[in-house]
Design a protein around this motif. Sequence first.
Motif, PDB file in Angstrom:
ATOM      1  N   GLY B  29       0.799  -1.211   0.000  1.00  0.00           N
ATOM      2  CA  GLY B  29       0.000   0.000   0.000  1.00  0.00           C
ATOM      3  C   GLY B  29       0.834   1.264   0.000  1.00  0.00           C
ATOM      4  O   GLY B  29       2.047   1.241  -0.196  1.00  0.00           O
ATOM      5  N   THR B  30       0.172   2.358   0.259  1.00  0.00           N
ATOM      6  CA  THR B  30       0.816   3.672   0.221  1.00  0.00           C
ATOM      7  C   THR B  30       1.594   3.906   1.509  1.00  0.00           C
ATOM      8  O   THR B  30       1.060   3.736   2.602  1.00  0.00           O
ATOM      9  N   ARG B  95       2.615   3.828   7.130  1.00  0.00           N
ATOM     10  CA  ARG B  95       1.545   3.859   6.143  1.00  0.00           C
ATOM     11  C   ARG B  95       0.871   5.221   6.224  1.00  0.00           C
ATOM     12  O   ARG B  95       0.824   5.826   7.303  1.00  0.00           O
TER      13      ARG B  95
END
Lengths: 113, 113
Positions: B29-30, B95
């Motif tokens: 993910g980011t 994250r």
Amino acid sequence: KAGVTQTPRYLIKTRGQQVTLSCSPISGHRSVSWYQQTPGQGLQFLFEYFSETQRNKGNFPGRFSGRQFSNSRSEMNVSTLELGDSALYLCASSSSGKGETQYFGPGTRLLVL
Amino acid sequence: AQSVSQHNHHVILSEAASLELGCNYSYGGTVNLFWYVQYPGQHLQLLLKYFSGDPLVKGIKGFEAEFIKSKFSFNLRKPSVQWSDTAEYFCAVTRSNDYKLSFGAGTTVTVRA
């Protein structure tokens, strides 16, 4: 703008005692996080507070606790100290905490004898 | 397990040499990426950060880092080090929707005059 401040800077305690560390975040920052730094385990996340609520907790025993006050100042408490609790305890602050840059204080060095 | 890996534990260089410190992470993910520096006797300071945009980011004191998404890497570089760059360098990842920083084990950089 003043940085993150932590008191006291140094502490010596004996096994079984408890200790309270204090952190004042950068003015305007509402998120405060605590980390433990040791030579063996490196930097490990303890917990994070925002608006007096704990939002996230690391993998530490229940002897480690914290709280945050309405002015965003935070304290962490370690009860029944063990030798392995000797470490540098770092406080960091950010505006809202989520994914943001965290700014660190100088730390409190705790020695447990 | 999600982790941050720093490739070198201790790097010794002469002044004017180039420096590159590797950092890899295993989060999906980011992510937001950081390099922090801890000079002897001082607190953790932010060197640079990457949130989005140009993957080559420039920080303070002539440091830069490149984010390579396909390699899950965020390597730190400086073309010509000075004696004052002697410090411990930490890569950290969070994250974008998380509250905690996960740190690498750190790399001690010693620059010989």
